[in-house]
Structures are given as structure tokens and as C-alpha cells.
Design a protein around this motif. Structure first.
Motif, short mmCIF file in Angstrom:
data_model
loop_
_atom_site.label_atom_id
_atom_site.label_comp_id
_atom_site.label_asym_id
_atom_site.label_seq_id
_atom_site.Cartn_x
_atom_site.Cartn_y
_atom_site.Cartn_z
N HIS A 113 122.13 31.69 117.53
CA HIS A 113 122.62 33.03 117.88
C HIS A 113 123.28 33.64 116.65
CE1 HIS A 113 121.84 32.07 122.04
NE2 HIS A 113 122.25 33.29 122.41
N ASP A 114 122.85 34.84 116.34
CA ASP A 114 123.39 35.55 115.18
C ASP A 114 124.47 36.52 115.65
OD1 ASP A 114 123.66 36.47 112.64
OD2 ASP A 114 121.76 37.58 112.58
N HIS A 115 125.62 36.44 115.04
CA HIS A 115 126.66 37.43 115.36
C HIS A 115 126.33 38.71 114.61
CE1 HIS A 115 130.78 39.21 114.54
NE2 HIS A 115 130.66 39.24 115.86
N LEU A 116 126.11 39.78 115.35
CA LEU A 116 125.68 41.04 114.72
C LEU A 116 126.86 41.90 114.32
CD1 LEU A 116 122.78 41.91 117.20
CD2 LEU A 116 122.60 40.73 115.01
N GLY A 117 128.02 41.66 114.93
CA GLY A 117 129.20 42.49 114.65
C GLY A 117 129.76 43.01 115.96
#
Ligand SMILES: Cc1cc2nc3c(=O)[nH]c(=O)nc-3n(C[C@H](O)[C@H](O)[C@H](O)COP(=O)(O)OP(=O)(O)OC[C@H]3O[C@@H](n4cnc5c(N)ncnc54)[C@H](O)[C@@H]3O)c2cc1C
Length: 459
Positions: A113-117
């Protein structure tokens, strides 16, 4: 899918996990860890197959779970020192840590999972397998455990070009491809390049078949002074040298000469003055072995590897198809500007005590669990940027000593530090009856105040 939690921890490497572990042990809170990688452990998932911890396992990892069995190494160049886990053991360990945290019922791990902001308390994460974006509502704070993300050869982009005809591999490939080459050019000055050179020497490659591109030479701490438990006395003797050198030296050169004379710091080539200091360590026998490599190129950084030559900042050297160029040029620990660790809605994990990344993150998790103001939390946690050059040693040590002084004045923090398995010095009280240890403690106490004062003065 919407998720709600008290803490969103971005990065499930050693830092994020050590923070989560200490926080969950002390506070009845919920945490969600996210990581782009599909497993926990951060950069350890992409390290070279022959990597080992540089420091002993005894004080690495998270506070609640031991790593290794505190055995002494029985043979080789680190014989007699405490065991250092290899890459697979570290990855398995961090898998167990996640299982343990999950078993509390107060921790979830979202791999890949990528933290997008995000804004305010709403953050977005993308599931890299499905592409779906989820919202995470954060009741307390976001923890940036990737601010100092580690860069390793397997995943970084080299800063130079490589001709298609040149043989060029990250250090990870050595065991697979080394047999096909006559000669080796190791690119990089740091600990990874040291590991690559030692691996080649250990695998029967004669020193005169190795060329080492070292843009900068580096100072190394002697591993003998970073040993825990029953060897903490000799560690204390090393540690006492730092404030004495800082208090007595009249400039940086004098300071490093004193540290070298004490045996605290070492350099590979006694004829070359290193300008690089990255708080990494070597043992004396490792140093002796590395000195057999005489073809050291000091012409600055590599700009390109062409089919027949290497172009560097300050010149060229020939190369050829029989040469494997081994990439060890990744930066490793990122050197980022120090920022306040405890912010209104964000915690940015950074270094506080030198040379102790997981101790620092564990301690920050503990400090976050305390019912004190952010001002106090920040006072207890003055961050320093990872050191890169000899100029960085002074500020790093000064902030370390000031932080340690602050902890000693707060009983709860002092008690956590004293009992933490991540604390290199935790066995010190049991060794205070040893005369050489007592002498070292006395020397440390005598010089630490004057050293802070000296390092606080304008240069
Ligand atoms: C070869 C080597 C040996 C070392 N040996 C030692 C040692 O012996 N002792 C020691 O104390 N230290 C050692 N270190 C230092 C080591 O880097 C630290 O101990 C520690 O592993 C760093 O962990 P980290 O969590 O800070 O960073 P990382 O391992 O880089 O983890 C950061 C994580 O954040 C994730 N991430 C980043 N951005 C996002 C995003 N937007 N969304 C989701 N996830 C994200 C990344 O995928 C990564 O998994 C060594 C380092 C190297 C390279």
C-alpha cells in the motif's frame, strides 16, 4: 474501504516497527502500518544475500522481541564479538514482529500500500495490487517512518550512465556472477563496498584483481567499542574517548587525530585523510584484510562507465569486457534536514542518539505514549541528520549528549532507556565494579560537559 485508526504509520521498516512496538506496549491505542513493499522489514527485503547487521543483533530490532540469542561469534574476522544477524534472519524477525503486533488486536499491517498523502486527518493509501484507493481517518497522528528511507543498490538509480557493453551489477548479484569475471571494479566508499570487497577476498579473488573506486575515504568506528552485555566495559572505554577528544581538540582535524590515537576511529589507508564519517563500523581484522587492496582510485565520483574506460570527476581509468563493475554507490541512510519530530498532526521519525536507529524509534514510541506536551517531547528528542562528513560528527555528538542528559532527568524515560534491550549500554550498571569501566565512566563524566560547551561555541 474506509479505515479509522489512532496512528497511521507510513513505512514498516525497522523504524516504523520499533515505534509501533513501543507505543502499543505503553498506550491503549490503535495503529495502522502501511508499506509499499509487500512484506515488512523495509530495505532489508532488498539487501545483498551476504549482508549482515553491522552491529550486534542484541540491540537491534524492536524492544519487545529479542533478535538472535546473544551468542558470541566463534570464528572469522569478528570472532569474539556478539552475533550479527544476516538478511534472511532479519526479514523473518520482522515478519514475527508484525504477527506479534497484529496479535494485540490493536495493530493492522497493509502491505503493498502506497501512502499518497492527505490533509488534516484524512489520508489516502493505494493498494498497489488492485489499484484501489482507500481513505484512512487518523484520530491522533500520522507517523512518517520513511523520512530517512534507506537507499540500497538493488533498488536505487545510479547517478552515472553505463554503456550497454559494460558489465555492471548491483552488489546483490556477486554470488551468482562473480565466477564469470577476471577482474572487479567496486564502485563506492561506504560499508556496502567494504562488504563487497571482503566477499570477493573471502571467495578467493586475489587483491590485485580488485579495483576500488573510492570518491571519499571514510572513518570507521572500531566494532570493539560497540559491543553490549558482557563487553559493555570496553564499549564504555570507547565512548569515553568521544567527549575527551571533543573537549580537548582545538579543531576538527585535531579531534579526529585524537579519536584515531585512542583507537576509537580507524581508516583503511593511514596515508589518506578521510573526509567521510557515516557512523559505521569495522573490526580490526576486517581493516587489515581491506588494506591488501592497493588499486584504489581517488578521482572523485563516477560519471560514466563506458565500454573501455571509466570517466570520473577528476580523470579516467581504463576498463574492459573482463571487468565486472559492482555497484555499491547507493547512499544507504538518507541525509535529510533535521525537522521537529513531534508536530501538530505528524511525527517524523529521526535520529536522536547516534548510531542507534531502532533504539531511537523505540524511544520515540515510548515518548509519544507519555502524557506530556509536544514541547516536552521535542525537548527530549532533538534530532540530528545522519552524518556524512567529518564536520557532522560534532553536532551529532553534542545533540546525542544533550538528549541523554534530558532523559536522565525524566525518571520514566530514564527507566525505559535503562531497561530497553535496544540500549547498547543497558548492562553497564552490572559492570561498574570493573576498574577499567569505572575509570571510563569517570572520564566520560569529566569531559561531557566541557565537550558540549566546546561544540556549542561558534566555529
Ligand atoms: C547494508 C546495511 C546494513 C545496516 N546495518 C545496520 C546495523 O547493523 N545496525 C543498525 O542499527 N542499522 C543498520 N543499518 C541502518 C538501517 O538502515 C536501519 O537500521 C533501518 O533498517 C532503517 O529502517 P527504516 O525503517 O528507517 O528505513 P527503510 O528500511 O528504508 O524503511 C522505510 C519503508 O518505508 C516505505 N515507504 C516509503 N515511502 C512510502 C509511502 N509513501 N507509502 C508506503 N510506504 C512507504 C518503504 O517501502 C520502506 O519499506 C544498515 C543499513 C544498511 C543499508
Amino acid at each position: 474501504m474506509d479505515i479509522e485508526t489512532d496512528y497511521l504509520i507510513v513505512g514498516a521498516g525497522a523504524s516504523g516497527l520499533a515505534f509501533a512496538d513501543s507505543l502499543l506496549a505503553e498506550a491503549d491505542v490503535d495503529v495502522v502500518l502501511v508499506d509499499r513493499r509487500s512484506h515488512p522489514g523495509g530495505h532489508w527485503r532488498d539487501v545483498y544475500p551476504f549482508v549482515r547487521l553491522h552491529s550486534p543483533s542484541a540491540y537491534y530490532g524492536v524492544n519487545s522481541m529479542p533478535l538472535g540469542q546473544d551468542r558470541l561469534i566463534e570464528s572469522g574476522r569478528n570472532k569474539g564479538f556478539y552475533e550479527q544477524a544476516g538478511g534472511d534472519e532479519i526479514c523473518t524477525y520482522f515478519e514475527s514482529v508484525v504477527e506479534h503486533l497484529t496479535s494485540t488486536g490493536r495493530s493492522r499491517f497493509l502491505p503493498a500500500h502506497d501512502h499518497l498523502g492527505g490533509e488534516g486527518n484524512e489520508h489516502q493509501v493505494r493498494d498497489l495490487r488492485s489499484g484501489d484507493v482507500h481513505t484512512v481517518r487518523v484520530r491522533r497522528r500520522v507517523v512518517d517512518a520513511a523520512y530517512l528511507e534507506t537507499s540500497v543498490p538493488a533498488t536505487h538509480q545510479p547517478s552515472f550512465t553505463v554503456a550497454p557493453e559494460a558489465s555492471f551489477e548491483p552488489v546483490n548479484a556477486l554470488p551468482e556472477v562473480a565466477d564469470s569475471f577476471q577482474r572487479f571494479t567496486v564502485v563506492g566508499s561506504g560499508k556496502t563496498s567494504v562488504d563487497a570487497c571482503l566477499w570477493l577476498l573471502d571467495h578467493g579473488v586475489a587483491p590485485d584483481r580488485i579495483r576500488w573506486i573510492r570518491p571519499r575515504d571514510m572513518w570507521f568506528n572500531d566494532r570493539a567499542h560497540l559491543q553490549p552485555l558482557d563487553q559493555v566495559g570496553q564499549t564504555m572505554e570507547g565512548i569515553a574517548c568521544d567527549p575527551e577528544a571533543a573537549a580537548k581538540a582545538h579543531d576538527i582535524t585535531d579531534r579526529f587525530e585524537r579519536l584515531e590515537a585512542f583507537g576509537r576511529l580507524m581508516r583503511i589507508d593511514p596515508g589518506v585523510w578521510p573526509t567521510m564519517y557515516r557512523a559505521t563500523m569495522l573490526s580490526q581484522p576486517e581493516l587489515e584484510e581491506l588494506r591488501h587492496i592497493e588499486d584504489v582510485v581517488r578521482l572523485g565520483r563516477v560519471r560514466s562507465i563506458d565500454a573501455d574506460r571509466l570517466v570520473l570527476d577528476d580523470g579516467e581509468v581504463p576498463t574492459g569486457s573482463e571487468v565486472l563493475h559492482v555497484d555499491c554507490s547507493a547512499i544507504g541512510l538518507r541525509v535529510s534536514k533535521a525537522v521537529p519530530i513531534f508536530g501538530a498532526d505528524r511525527i517524523v521519525l529521526q535520529q536522536v542518539r547516534y548510531g542507534s536507529p531502532t533504539f531511537n524509534s523505540g524511544l520515540l514510541g515510548f515518548i509519544e505514549s507519555r502524557d506530556v506536551s509536544d514541547e516536552d517531547k521535542n525537548r527530549l528528542s532533538p534530532p540530528y541528520p545522519h552524518p556524512s562528513s567529518i564536520e557532522d560528527w560534532g553536532p551529532m555528538m553534542r545533540l546525542t549528549w544533550m538528549a541523554e542528559l534530558g532523559w536522565s532527568q525524566e525518571p520514566e524515560v530514564a527507566s525505559w532507556v535503562a531497561s530497553s534491550r535496544l540500549n547498547l549500554m543497558r548492562a553497564l550498571p552490572e559492570h561498574l565494579d570493573e576498574p577499567h569501566t569505572q575509570e571510563a565512566v569517570g572520564r566520560y563524566l569529566e569531559y561531557v560537559g566541557p565537550a558540549i560547551e566546546r561544540l556549542s561555541a561558534p566555529a
